[in-house]
Design a protein around this motif. Structure first.
Motif, mmCIF file in Angstrom:
data_model
loop_
_atom_site.group_PDB
_atom_site.id
_atom_site.type_symbol
_atom_site.label_atom_id
_atom_site.label_comp_id
_atom_site.label_asym_id
_atom_site.label_seq_id
_atom_site.Cartn_x
_atom_site.Cartn_y
_atom_site.Cartn_z
ATOM 1 N N LEU A 45 46.829 12.436 33.300
ATOM 2 C CA LEU A 45 46.399 13.498 34.215
ATOM 3 C C LEU A 45 46.841 13.235 35.647
ATOM 4 O O LEU A 45 47.025 14.177 36.426
ATOM 5 C CB LEU A 45 44.871 13.637 34.163
ATOM 6 C CG LEU A 45 44.284 14.235 32.884
ATOM 7 C CD1 LEU A 45 42.771 14.174 32.928
ATOM 8 C CD2 LEU A 45 44.760 15.670 32.700
ATOM 9 N N GLN A 46 47.012 11.969 36.004
ATOM 10 C CA GLN A 46 47.311 11.622 37.389
ATOM 11 C C GLN A 46 48.792 11.331 37.621
ATOM 12 O O GLN A 46 49.354 11.732 38.641
ATOM 13 C CB GLN A 46 46.475 10.398 37.805
ATOM 14 C CG GLN A 46 44.987 10.537 37.547
ATOM 15 C CD GLN A 46 44.360 11.712 38.264
ATOM 16 O OE1 GLN A 46 44.765 12.059 39.381
ATOM 17 N NE2 GLN A 46 43.382 12.341 37.632
ATOM 18 N N ALA A 47 49.432 10.628 36.693
ATOM 19 C CA ALA A 47 50.826 10.206 36.891
ATOM 20 C C ALA A 47 51.798 11.312 36.510
ATOM 21 O O ALA A 47 51.458 12.258 35.790
ATOM 22 C CB ALA A 47 51.104 8.952 36.061
ATOM 23 N N GLU A 48 53.019 11.184 36.977
ATOM 24 C CA GLU A 48 54.078 12.127 36.629
ATOM 25 C C GLU A 48 54.440 12.000 35.145
ATOM 26 O O GLU A 48 54.428 10.895 34.594
ATOM 27 C CB GLU A 48 55.333 11.833 37.463
ATOM 28 C CG GLU A 48 55.284 12.368 38.878
ATOM 29 C CD GLU A 48 55.389 13.882 38.907
ATOM 30 O OE1 GLU A 48 56.396 14.430 38.410
ATOM 31 O OE2 GLU A 48 54.445 14.518 39.401
ATOM 32 N N LEU A 150 53.696 29.724 35.104
ATOM 33 C CA LEU A 150 53.116 28.406 35.386
ATOM 34 C C LEU A 150 52.189 28.558 36.586
ATOM 35 O O LEU A 150 52.567 28.331 37.731
ATOM 36 C CB LEU A 150 54.223 27.396 35.662
ATOM 37 C CG LEU A 150 55.286 27.264 34.570
ATOM 38 C CD1 LEU A 150 56.324 26.218 34.960
ATOM 39 C CD2 LEU A 150 54.649 26.924 33.237
ATOM 40 N N ALA A 151 50.932 28.900 36.297
ATOM 41 C CA ALA A 151 50.008 29.303 37.352
ATOM 42 C C ALA A 151 49.304 28.134 38.025
ATOM 43 O O ALA A 151 48.858 28.258 39.163
ATOM 44 C CB ALA A 151 48.968 30.274 36.777
ATOM 45 N N THR A 152 49.178 27.003 37.343
ATOM 46 C CA THR A 152 48.406 25.883 37.886
ATOM 47 C C THR A 152 49.239 24.605 37.873
ATOM 48 O O THR A 152 50.299 24.533 37.237
ATOM 49 C CB THR A 152 47.132 25.639 37.051
ATOM 50 O OG1 THR A 152 47.525 25.172 35.746
ATOM 51 C CG2 THR A 152 46.320 26.933 36.893
ATOM 52 N N ALA A 153 48.717 23.601 38.551
ATOM 53 C CA ALA A 153 49.398 22.301 38.551
ATOM 54 C C ALA A 153 49.455 21.729 37.141
ATOM 55 O O ALA A 153 50.446 21.101 36.756
ATOM 56 C CB ALA A 153 48.668 21.336 39.491
ATOM 57 N N ALA A 154 48.394 21.947 36.366
ATOM 58 C CA ALA A 154 48.389 21.465 34.984
ATOM 59 C C ALA A 154 49.461 22.171 34.158
ATOM 60 O O ALA A 154 50.129 21.548 33.324
ATOM 61 C CB ALA A 154 47.017 21.680 34.359
ATOM 62 N N ASP A 155 49.645 23.471 34.389
ATOM 63 C CA ASP A 155 50.690 24.218 33.692
ATOM 64 C C ASP A 155 52.067 23.659 34.032
ATOM 65 O O ASP A 155 52.925 23.498 33.153
ATOM 66 C CB ASP A 155 50.659 25.696 34.086
ATOM 67 C CG ASP A 155 49.432 26.422 33.574
ATOM 68 O OD1 ASP A 155 48.803 25.934 32.625
ATOM 69 O OD2 ASP A 155 49.113 27.488 34.148
ATOM 70 N N ARG A 156 52.268 23.366 35.307
ATOM 71 C CA ARG A 156 53.574 22.863 35.747
ATOM 72 C C ARG A 156 53.843 21.464 35.186
ATOM 73 O O ARG A 156 54.968 21.142 34.798
ATOM 74 C CB ARG A 156 53.656 22.870 37.274
ATOM 75 C CG ARG A 156 53.689 24.296 37.866
ATOM 76 C CD ARG A 156 53.947 24.296 39.355
ATOM 77 N NE ARG A 156 52.803 23.818 40.119
ATOM 78 C CZ ARG A 156 51.784 24.589 40.500
ATOM 79 N NH1 ARG A 156 51.747 25.871 40.164
ATOM 80 N NH2 ARG A 156 50.785 24.102 41.211
ATOM 81 N N ALA A 157 52.805 20.632 35.133
ATOM 82 C CA ALA A 157 52.964 19.292 34.553
ATOM 83 C C ALA A 157 53.290 19.388 33.068
ATOM 84 O O ALA A 157 54.145 18.650 32.558
ATOM 85 C CB ALA A 157 51.698 18.474 34.771
ATOM 86 N N GLN A 158 52.615 20.299 32.369
ATOM 87 C CA GLN A 158 52.876 20.464 30.948
ATOM 88 C C GLN A 158 54.302 20.961 30.696
ATOM 89 O O GLN A 158 54.976 20.509 29.759
ATOM 90 C CB GLN A 158 51.861 21.431 30.336
ATOM 91 C CG GLN A 158 52.125 21.836 28.896
ATOM 92 C CD GLN A 158 52.167 20.666 27.934
ATOM 93 O OE1 GLN A 158 51.654 19.583 28.252
ATOM 94 N NE2 GLN A 158 52.773 20.846 26.782
ATOM 95 N N ALA A 159 54.778 21.860 31.538
ATOM 96 C CA ALA A 159 56.144 22.368 31.387
ATOM 97 C C ALA A 159 57.164 21.252 31.631
ATOM 98 O O ALA A 159 58.168 21.152 30.914
ATOM 99 C CB ALA A 159 56.381 23.524 32.354
#
Length: 236
Positions: A45-48, A150-159
């Protein structure tokens, strides 16, 4: 993350949610089993996000087997589960694989070959694409739909994480003869049925449940897992 006592059960997620969040229906097992919900390499959740490392995933699973454990895996998590079983045949008591993406085993069979032909150009070009471009094309090719923004930071990380995933047909997989194995599929996609049929030919038990690509979230899929862990006869 670990819960409960009793025999150990190690859960290995796929490519969407991870850790305990990937197994919402399996938390109920914690009263009877020592349940460990792992995070594969690059899922944090925290790291790239990081690129797939099949060997590191297998080491993560192997490092949590303790004196011995049942291993339950979903989608690409099945790759790490099977690799760990090869490395630690004395410590993996059983495998339960939900919609396993073990495509290197079926690389030359029709459904897998068609899937590879569809996806290989995208994997080859992913270094030149943005995360959003890759996700849009992947969703179009796999499910024939339009990807959500990709609406959220979590969405962008998942992508980003999805773009960094290695082709599952490149994983170094081998069968562990005699290992009790249950394969559960949703009956919605020939690709996973082909993998399940192959594994059944090597001695695995194959059953269908609802839930499409996440049969572990269906009542039927969870009941199959419970029965298999309890060494009960499975319904046809």
């Amino acid at each position: 993350m670990a819960f409960g006592s009793g025999e150990r059960v190690v859960f290995v997620h796929g490519t969407d949610s991870f850790g305990a969040a990937a197994w919402p229906h399996q938390h109920r097992l914690a009263g009877r089993f020592d349940c460990l919900f792992l995070r594969r390499h690059g899922f944090d959740l925290q790291a790239e996000p990081l690129p797939t490392d099949f060997d590191e995933d297998a080491r993560i699973v192997g490092g949590h087997l303790g004196a011995g454990a049942h291993v339950v895996a979903h989608a690409q998590g099945a790759v790490a589960a099977m690799m760990a079983a090869v490395e630690h045949p004395d410590k993996v008591h059983s495998l339960t694989l939900f919609e396993p993406a073990c495509l290197s085993l079926t690389a030359d069979l029709p459904a897998t070959r068609a899937y590879r032909q569809r996806l290989e150009p995208l994997f080859a070009a992913r270094g030149e694409l943005t995360d959003e471009e890759y996700q849009r094309e992947f969703v179009r090719l796999v499910v024939g739909a339009e990807a959500l923004p990709l609406a959220t930071a979590a969405d962008r990380a998942q992508a980003k994480r999805a773009r960094l995933q290695a082709p599952p047909w490149n994983a170094p997989l081998h069968i562990v003869p005699g290992l009790p194995t249950l394969v559960v599929t949703g009956g919605w996609e020939p690709l996973y049925e082909e993998v399940a049929h192959y594994l059944a030919g090597t001695g695995a038990i194959h059953r269908h449940a609802g839930g499409d690509h996440r049969p572990q979230d269906s009542d039927g899929g969870h009941a199959l897992l419970e029965a298999f862990l309890a060494r009960k006869a499975l319904p046809d």
